[in-house]
Design an enzyme around this catalytic site. Structure first.
Site, PDB file in Angstrom:
ATOM      1  N   HIS A   6       0.855  -1.191   0.000  1.00  0.00           N
ATOM      2  CA  HIS A   6       0.000   0.000   0.000  1.00  0.00           C
ATOM      3  C   HIS A   6       0.888   1.237   0.000  1.00  0.00           C
ATOM      4  O   HIS A   6       2.107   1.155  -0.172  1.00  0.00           O
ATOM      5  CB  HIS A   6      -0.972  -0.030   1.186  1.00  0.00           C
ATOM      6  CG  HIS A   6      -0.332   0.013   2.534  1.00  0.00           C
ATOM      7  ND1 HIS A   6       0.303   1.123   3.041  1.00  0.00           N
ATOM      8  CD2 HIS A   6      -0.231  -0.930   3.508  1.00  0.00           C
ATOM      9  CE1 HIS A   6       0.749   0.875   4.256  1.00  0.00           C
ATOM     10  NE2 HIS A   6       0.449  -0.365   4.561  1.00  0.00           N
ATOM     11  N   HIS A   9       4.085   1.364   2.263  1.00  0.00           N
ATOM     12  CA  HIS A   9       5.198   0.590   1.717  1.00  0.00           C
ATOM     13  C   HIS A   9       5.830   1.332   0.542  1.00  0.00           C
ATOM     14  O   HIS A   9       7.050   1.428   0.415  1.00  0.00           O
ATOM     15  CB  HIS A   9       4.735  -0.779   1.202  1.00  0.00           C
ATOM     16  CG  HIS A   9       4.108  -1.657   2.240  1.00  0.00           C
ATOM     17  ND1 HIS A   9       2.814  -2.089   2.141  1.00  0.00           N
ATOM     18  CD2 HIS A   9       4.607  -2.196   3.386  1.00  0.00           C
ATOM     19  CE1 HIS A   9       2.539  -2.865   3.186  1.00  0.00           C
ATOM     20  NE2 HIS A   9       3.609  -2.939   3.948  1.00  0.00           N
ATOM     21  N   CYS A 114       1.531  -7.716  21.800  1.00  0.00           N
ATOM     22  CA  CYS A 114       0.704  -7.330  20.653  1.00  0.00           C
ATOM     23  C   CYS A 114       1.068  -8.221  19.479  1.00  0.00           C
ATOM     24  O   CYS A 114       2.220  -8.219  19.024  1.00  0.00           O
ATOM     25  CB  CYS A 114       0.928  -5.856  20.284  1.00  0.00           C
ATOM     26  SG  CYS A 114       0.073  -5.365  18.768  1.00  0.00           S
ATOM     27  N   CYS A 117       2.211  -6.149  16.311  1.00  0.00           N
ATOM     28  CA  CYS A 117       3.595  -5.660  16.351  1.00  0.00           C
ATOM     29  C   CYS A 117       4.589  -6.788  16.587  1.00  0.00           C
ATOM     30  O   CYS A 117       5.796  -6.614  16.374  1.00  0.00           O
ATOM     31  CB  CYS A 117       3.756  -4.614  17.452  1.00  0.00           C
ATOM     32  SG  CYS A 117       2.763  -3.125  17.230  1.00  0.00           S
ATOM     33  N   CYS A 131      -2.433  -1.073  22.241  1.00  0.00           N
ATOM     34  CA  CYS A 131      -1.282  -0.858  21.369  1.00  0.00           C
ATOM     35  C   CYS A 131      -1.473   0.468  20.633  1.00  0.00           C
ATOM     36  O   CYS A 131      -2.525   0.685  20.014  1.00  0.00           O
ATOM     37  CB  CYS A 131      -1.159  -2.008  20.367  1.00  0.00           C
ATOM     38  SG  CYS A 131      -0.021  -1.657  18.995  1.00  0.00           S
ATOM     39  N   HIS A 134      -1.995  -0.397  16.636  1.00  0.00           N
ATOM     40  CA  HIS A 134      -3.107  -1.231  16.175  1.00  0.00           C
ATOM     41  C   HIS A 134      -4.415  -0.965  16.909  1.00  0.00           C
ATOM     42  O   HIS A 134      -5.463  -1.485  16.532  1.00  0.00           O
ATOM     43  CB  HIS A 134      -2.732  -2.714  16.275  1.00  0.00           C
ATOM     44  CG  HIS A 134      -1.578  -3.084  15.395  1.00  0.00           C
ATOM     45  ND1 HIS A 134      -0.284  -3.083  15.843  1.00  0.00           N
ATOM     46  CD2 HIS A 134      -1.539  -3.433  14.085  1.00  0.00           C
ATOM     47  CE1 HIS A 134       0.522  -3.433  14.848  1.00  0.00           C
ATOM     48  NE2 HIS A 134      -0.214  -3.644  13.779  1.00  0.00           N
ATOM     49  N   LYS A 283      -3.756   7.405  11.088  1.00  0.00           N
ATOM     50  CA  LYS A 283      -2.637   6.729  10.455  1.00  0.00           C
ATOM     51  C   LYS A 283      -3.136   5.745   9.400  1.00  0.00           C
ATOM     52  O   LYS A 283      -4.120   5.044   9.606  1.00  0.00           O
ATOM     53  CB  LYS A 283      -1.817   5.982  11.514  1.00  0.00           C
ATOM     54  CG  LYS A 283      -0.688   5.138  10.902  1.00  0.00           C
ATOM     55  CD  LYS A 283      -0.263   4.032  11.833  1.00  0.00           C
ATOM     56  CE  LYS A 283       0.652   3.043  11.111  1.00  0.00           C
ATOM     57  NZ  LYS A 283       0.968   1.873  11.922  1.00  0.00           N
ATOM     58  N   LYS A 286      -2.653  -1.030   7.409  1.00  0.00           N
ATOM     59  CA  LYS A 286      -3.311  -2.210   6.855  1.00  0.00           C
ATOM     60  C   LYS A 286      -4.083  -2.950   7.933  1.00  0.00           C
ATOM     61  O   LYS A 286      -5.052  -3.644   7.651  1.00  0.00           O
ATOM     62  CB  LYS A 286      -2.278  -3.135   6.213  1.00  0.00           C
ATOM     63  CG  LYS A 286      -1.170  -3.615   7.136  1.00  0.00           C
ATOM     64  CD  LYS A 286      -0.199  -4.473   6.358  1.00  0.00           C
ATOM     65  CE  LYS A 286       0.970  -4.924   7.222  1.00  0.00           C
ATOM     66  NZ  LYS A 286       1.900  -3.846   7.554  1.00  0.00           N
TER      67      LYS A 286
END
Length: 621
Positions: A6, A9, A114, A117, A131, A134, A283, A286
């Site tokens: 995405h 990346h 998590c 992570c 987290c 996430h 943020k 994904k």
């Protein structure tokens, strides 16, 4: 790689690519590594969710990343998968070395884990018990595992960071790491029991455990170079630059330096950290689901436009927001108007006024010296910015040079010089200066907009790859070089409802074409040749120009929606076709007495002009 590529990346990889292209232009030998991190809990979970084995899943997703980078024109020299034998061997070798040296011990630990992570969080790192990345509550896990004595390297790491102020950059992230290191550093759990996780590299000293994904993945930087003793490692490791997003700051800035020191290896030179891309204020993740597909954006608007937007929009180290509206705005303003219009104007004038060959210039004057000075300033600005991974600043420096070239066109007015045979030498000087400016842009832009840079070089008959930065010395464009008219480097993107050419929207034009009129009705339209004697932008309008035109002995004012396609100064002296008997209309406070004719298709617009010269006022029938 628990999801498809995405924008996040793509940004990291594109700016890495821009840096590598730039360093090659400087004459450096460059080794550009990327790849896929394929072990751990979340990969196993993603594979199970997809109904695949971890091997099948990672093969498929890794190939997707490879294909994405190929389509985006990424120039990586290596692509490593952490499931490759060359990587596994180095990881197990380092693990065994550390175990033998007493850097690894067996113990029991309980903490907040998590899965997204793939690491334990301390209570103070959680935000409202969740987290921070996430936005999920961690799972408390207590189990026996192997631990790396990371705490014994804390004092050394603090001293190293303080002694090398640019080790972690920008400074905000250096300060963040130092703040974290004010508290005692815990030892790092570096294993997962096979009873819980099978998907990982087995510990060489205990087959009941696999390696913690971060202890595995970070080593790829070393394993890809072949470890100490190999020529690539000896050549490149002393100069290595890491490029990451800020969400993985802790593993790269704390775990990794400690691991390297314990293994007897020098630490990397710089850790360069960029911010988050956000959508709607959050943020881009994904895991959360608000993802923009990189290829969808790049294919829709062009790979160069995509590269430009992400590098120009984000200040390196800070967060940035993505919106399609902002993307289109930058494409239209910076790429279509500033760069594309310059390339089109210059190539067209060389073809029209110099027979399509670069003329020999006369003596350089103050105006030409200003353009040359603007190039030198841009080159120095780019050099300084790229030393700090400041891609936005580098592009701003280049665009200042583009602005100087566009102002030079407006001030020198080659179209006016072309009308006076006595000013031929001055015209040649102006055209040479502009063509040379394009040649230099073909080099300066090569790291950032490689496709556009190549097109510029081909227009000038140069072809091939970009020369090095050493070829930016002014005056190297050979006289007599053949020049072609440039196609639209960056076609403007205009919404259907906002497409205005001669005053009719595209919807209105379609309706008009669907209705037939008689000859008598057409005879009522008085079409005339008009010469533009002055042009200026309508205040507070992005699309409208006020044109003063001469029609026979009469001078009148027209308002035309062509500001996004034509620079006012470039219109002066041109002959256009107008509807002379249109009822006056007031637009943005300016009365328009007529309509300029233009054709449009998609984002392209062109004025209707004559193929031979006729006097102002001539009737068009």
């Amino acid at each position: 790689m628990n999801a498809a590529p995405h924008l996040g990346h793509a940004y990291t990889t594109l700016i890495a690519d821009a840096m590598c292209r730039y360093r090659r232009l400087t004459g450096d030998r460059v080794h550009f590594l990327t790849g896929t991190d394929e072990h751990g809990d979340k990969i196993a979970q993603a594979a199970a969710k997809a109904g695949e084995s971890p091997e099948q899943y990672t093969d498929r997703i890794s190939q997707m990343f490879r294909e994405t980078w190929r389509r985006l024109g990424i120039t990586n020299d290596d692509f490593i998968r952490t499931t490759e034998g060359r990587h596994k061997a180095v990881v197990q070798g380092i693990l065994q070395k550390l175990h033998d040296a007493g850097e690894i011990y067996f113990g029991e630990y309980g903490g907040n884990y998590c899965y997204g992570c793939e690491r334990f969080y301390t209570d103070r790192e959680l935000v409202d018990g969740k987290c921070p990345d996430h936005q999920t509550a961690p799972t408390f896990i207590q189990e026996q595992n192997y631990f790396f004595r990371m705490s014994r390297h804390q004092e050394w790491l603090v001293k190293h960071i303080e002694g090398h102020p640019d080790f972690i950059r920008p400074e905000r992230y250096r300060n963040e790491v130092l703040a974290f290191l004010r508290d005692p550093l815990e030892d790092l759990c570096i294993s997962r029991p096979k009873s819980r996780l099978q998907w990982g590299i087995p510990l060489p000293f205990d087959g009941n455990y696999v390696t913690y994904v971060w202890f595995d993945a970070l080593i790829n930087y070393v394993s890809a170079l072949g470890l100490r003793g190999s020529e690539p490692f000896q050549t490149f490791w002393p100069h290595v630059q890491h490029l990451i997003g800020k969400d993985i700051l802790k593993p790269h800035a704390i775990y990794w330096p400690c691991m390297l020191r314990a293994a007897g290896l020098d630490v990397y030179k710089h850790l360069n950290v960029h911010g988050y891309w956000g959508l709607g204020g959050g943020k881009m993740s994904k895991s959360i689901g608000n993802v923009v597909e990189a290829l969808a954006l790049a294919d829709k608007y062009g790979h160069d436009a995509f590269r430009y937007f992400v590098m120009r929009e984000m200040t390196f180290g800070l967060d940035a927001n993505f919106s399609e509206e902002t993307f289109v705005g930058r494409l239209n303003a910076d790429l279509a108007n500033d760069l594309g219009n310059l390339v089109s104007r210059v190539s067209t004038m060389v073809v029209n006024f110099a027979g399509g060959v670069v003329p020999a210039p006369g003596a350089e004057g103050a105006q030409e010296a200003e353009v040359r000075a603007a190039l030198e300033k841009a080159q120095a600005g780019v050099n300084a910015a790229m030393e700090e991974f400041a891609f936005q600043r580098a592009l701003i420096a280049i665009w200042e040079f583009i602005g100087a070239a566009n102002r030079y066109v407006d001030v020198t007015a080659p179209w006016a010089l072309a009308k006076d045979a006595a000013k031929r030498e001055r015209l040649n000087t102006v055209l040479y200066t502009l063509a040379e400016a394009l040649r230099c842009l073909g080099i300066l832009l090569a790291a950032f907009l490689p496709g556009a840079a190549e097109q510029i070089r081909r227009i000038l008959g140069l072809g091939g790859g970009a020369a090095g930065l050493s070829d930016l010395a002014w005056g190297r464009l050979e006289r007599g070089t053949k020049v072609q008219k440039a196609p639209a480097l960056f076609p403007r993107i205009v919404a259907v409802a906002d497409t205005v050419g001669s005053g009719l929207s595209e919807r209105a034009e379609v309706k008009l074409l669907s209705s037939r009129i008689t000859l008598d009705e057409f005879a009522k339209v008085d079409l005339r040749v008009a010469e533009v004697v002055a042009a200026e932008k309508v205040p507070k309008s992005k699309r409208l120009l006020t044109l003063t035109v001469k029609v026979g002995s009469e001078t009148r004012t027209l308002v035309a929606g062509i500001a996004e396609h034509y620079d006012p100064a470039s219109l002066v002296g041109r002959k256009v076709v107008i509807v002379a008997n249109l009822e006056p209309a007031t637009l943005m406070g300016v009365e328009s007495n007529g309509m300029v004719l233009a054709a449009s298709e998609g984002s392209d617009l062109a004025l209707v002009v004559l193929d031979r010269d006729l006097p102002p006022g001539a009737k068009v029938k």
